[in-house]
Design a protein around this motif. Structure first.
Motif, PDB file in Angstrom:
ATOM      1  N   GLU A   1       5.593-134.875  38.650  1.00  0.00           N
ATOM      2  CA  GLU A   1       5.961-134.738  37.246  1.00  0.00           C
ATOM      3  C   GLU A   1       7.473-134.732  37.073  1.00  0.00           C
ATOM      4  OE1 GLU A   1       4.065-131.209  35.857  1.00  0.00           O
ATOM      5  OE2 GLU A   1       2.136-132.193  35.555  1.00  0.00           O
TER       6      GLU A   1
ATOM      7  N   CYS B   1       6.161-134.779  32.368  1.00  0.00           N
ATOM      8  CA  CYS B   1       5.532-136.075  32.198  1.00  0.00           C
ATOM      9  C   CYS B   1       5.008-136.547  33.549  1.00  0.00           C
ATOM     10  CB  CYS B   1       6.529-137.085  31.626  1.00  0.00           C
ATOM     11  SG  CYS B   1       5.829-138.727  31.350  1.00  0.00           S
ATOM     12  N   LEU B   2       3.764-136.939  33.613  1.00  0.00           N
ATOM     13  CA  LEU B   2       3.160-137.387  34.855  1.00  0.00           C
ATOM     14  C   LEU B   2       3.782-138.701  35.312  1.00  0.00           C
ATOM     15  CD1 LEU B   2       0.862-136.891  36.956  1.00  0.00           C
ATOM     16  CD2 LEU B   2      -0.587-138.337  35.518  1.00  0.00           C
TER      17      LEU B   2
ATOM     18  N   CYS C   1      -0.405-145.713  37.161  1.00  0.00           N
ATOM     19  CA  CYS C   1      -0.067-144.432  36.539  1.00  0.00           C
ATOM     20  C   CYS C   1       0.135-144.584  35.040  1.00  0.00           C
ATOM     21  CB  CYS C   1       1.177-143.845  37.196  1.00  0.00           C
ATOM     22  SG  CYS C   1       1.652-142.238  36.554  1.00  0.00           S
ATOM     23  N   GLU C   2       0.817-145.648  34.613  1.00  0.00           N
ATOM     24  CA  GLU C   2       1.046-145.869  33.190  1.00  0.00           C
ATOM     25  C   GLU C   2      -0.276-146.048  32.453  1.00  0.00           C
ATOM     26  OE1 GLU C   2       3.846-145.681  31.404  1.00  0.00           O
ATOM     27  OE2 GLU C   2       4.748-144.957  33.282  1.00  0.00           O
TER      28      GLU C   2
ATOM     29  N   LYS D   1      -2.023-142.630  32.224  1.00  0.00           N
ATOM     30  CA  LYS D   1      -1.452-141.756  31.193  1.00  0.00           C
ATOM     31  C   LYS D   1      -1.889-142.189  29.796  1.00  0.00           C
ATOM     32  CE  LYS D   1       2.853-142.174  32.398  1.00  0.00           C
ATOM     33  NZ  LYS D   1       4.330-141.987  32.375  1.00  0.00           N
ATOM     34  N   ARG D   2      -2.054-143.472  29.577  1.00  0.00           N
ATOM     35  CA  ARG D   2      -2.441-143.966  28.254  1.00  0.00           C
ATOM     36  C   ARG D   2      -3.856-143.541  27.875  1.00  0.00           C
ATOM     37  NH1 ARG D   2       0.463-148.775  29.688  1.00  0.00           N
ATOM     38  NH2 ARG D   2      -1.470-149.738  30.431  1.00  0.00           N
TER      39      ARG D   2
ATOM     40  N   SER E   1      -5.040-140.594  28.071  1.00  0.00           N
ATOM     41  CA  SER E   1      -5.101-139.167  27.738  1.00  0.00           C
ATOM     42  C   SER E   1      -3.898-138.775  26.895  1.00  0.00           C
ATOM     43  CB  SER E   1      -5.148-138.326  29.013  1.00  0.00           C
ATOM     44  OG  SER E   1      -5.124-136.949  28.722  1.00  0.00           O
TER      45      SER E   1
ATOM     46  N   ASN F   1      -1.111-133.992  30.449  1.00  0.00           N
ATOM     47  CA  ASN F   1      -0.964-134.212  31.883  1.00  0.00           C
ATOM     48  C   ASN F   1      -2.140-133.664  32.685  1.00  0.00           C
ATOM     49  OD1 ASN F   1       1.438-135.483  31.491  1.00  0.00           O
ATOM     50  ND2 ASN F   1       2.714-133.705  31.958  1.00  0.00           N
TER      51      ASN F   1
ATOM     52  N   ALA G   1      -8.615-138.288  33.337  1.00  0.00           N
ATOM     53  CA  ALA G   1      -7.591-137.618  32.547  1.00  0.00           C
ATOM     54  C   ALA G   1      -8.242-136.805  31.429  1.00  0.00           C
ATOM     55  CB  ALA G   1      -6.617-138.639  31.972  1.00  0.00           C
TER      56      ALA G   1
END
Length: 365
Positions: free
Chosen positions: A259, A263-264, A295-296, A299-300, A302, A305, A320
């Motif tokens: 992190e 931010c993850l 990873c991007e 993250k989208r 959810s 984190n 997520a």
């Protein structure tokens, strides 16, 4: 096009047993429920030694269980790459349910009034999704507040199981209790000193109970000897490592979140490797790192984190927060892949991912 000809029922009944078993072997998971309802003979095939040997060696399914059991649970079959729904509504659903573990086709769940943080004293329940039956466990002998719990097979018979609980007794000591499905009773089997577990799941691996500690380590409790040890985390920066402990067919793993400014940035997977040289008899080996492009996308899916991960066969599955999309790290091939999306637009606030085997002989009255 001519009419579909239905084979004579006598032809099916005259099939040799080994052919019926081969048909059973090829059925997708959602068909097991219909297969069992055909007749007593077909239902009896699920208790055959042949089917049990298939089930023990087969790839477990991934099941997503919502906290409200009146909602459908989702199950993924890795062989056919398909999603299906199954119902867990046979479990009383007047209160939220938190699923905690699985073994031999059984699910362990907390039936709790709420999901408050901290140690709790829920009612424990064991259920079999295939037979659509459940059993509420009796009160424990000593534990008044549960820290961690898990379910594991016991003995050579598929219908036997053990539930292990680590928790605080009324005297303030940390004890280990075991519920035996044969005796239908709890028994204090040990105690743990100087270790406080996080309120997370606990795992069984090669005679050890494994759990994350509140001080940034991993507890290993030897069930047979009653000895507790604590393993250090894979990195010296353990205090700032948001980690998850994962066990699967391939071994024991720690998944650490990278992190930056809350931010993850990625995930790292370490494998526990036992060795006989040096001061310690184990080491951590980094075996996987989530690519930035993956990873991007992760993250989208959810809005936070938070994530969960679970071992299924030789795979580690990631979900997520509030997402219905599953990312998979294959330990055997060191590859990252997304499972196909579930065809319906579903979004559950509270859900738990678990592996599920098909070992259906346990039927609770």
């Amino acid at each position: 096009m001519g009419k579909l000809r239905i084979p004579n029922q006598t032809m099916w009944s005259d099939l040799p047993e080994h052919l019926k078993e081969r048909i059973l072997e090829c059925l997708p998971v959602h068909c097991f429920f219909r297969f069992r309802a055909v007749c007593k003979t077909w239902n009896g095939l699920f208790s055959s030694p042949y089917f049990n040997s298939i089930a023990r060696n087969s790839q477990p399914f991934l099941i997503l269980c919502p906290a409200k059991t009146q909602l459908p649970s989702l199950i993924y079959t890795f062989i056919t790459h398909t999603w299906r729904t199954i119902s867990l509504s046979f479990i009383p659903h007047d209160r939220p349910i938190n699923f905690r573990g699985s073994a031999s086709g059984l699910l362990l769940a907390d039936i709790n009034a709420n999901f408050l943080f901290g140690y709790s004293s829920p009612t424990l329940c064991v259920c079999n999704p295939l037979t659509q039956t459940y059993s509420t466990l009796p009160e424990m002998v000593s534990v008044s507040k549960i820290m961690a719990r898990t379910i594991l097979p016991a003995g050579n018979k598929t219908e036997e199981y053990t539930v292990m609980v680590v928790g605080m007794s009324s005297t303030g000591t940390v004890v280990v209790e075991a519920y035996n499905s044969t005796t239908k009773a709890w028994k204090v089997v040990g105690s743990i000193t100087d270790v406080v577990l996080k309120t997370e799941n606990m795992f069984f691996f090669k005679g050890y109970l494994l759990g994350m500690t509140g001080s940034g380590g991993i507890m290993a409790y030897n069930i047979e000897e009653g000895i507790t040890s604590v393993m250090a985390m894979p990195t010296a920066d353990a205090n700032n490592l948001r980690a998850r402990l994962v066990c699967c067919k391939s071994g024991v793993f720690v998944v650490g979140a990278i992190e930056e400014n809350q931010c993850l940035k990625g995930l790292i997977v370490w494998e526990l490797v036992f060795q006989k040289t040096g001061k310690d008899d184990y080491k951590w080996k980094e075996i996987g790192k989530m690519p930035s492009c993956v990873c991007e996308e992760f993250k989208r899916s959810s809005n936070s984190n938070w994530f969960e991960c679970v071992g299924v066969g030789d795979k580690i599955c990631f979900r997520a927060n509030e997402s219905m999309e599953i990312l998979v790290y294959d330990v055997s091939t060191s590859s990252w892949n997304w499972l196909p999306k579930f065809p319906a637009d579903l979004r559950y606030v509270s859900m738990r991912c678990l592996p599920l085997e098909i070992m259906p002989t346990t039927r609770f009255s």
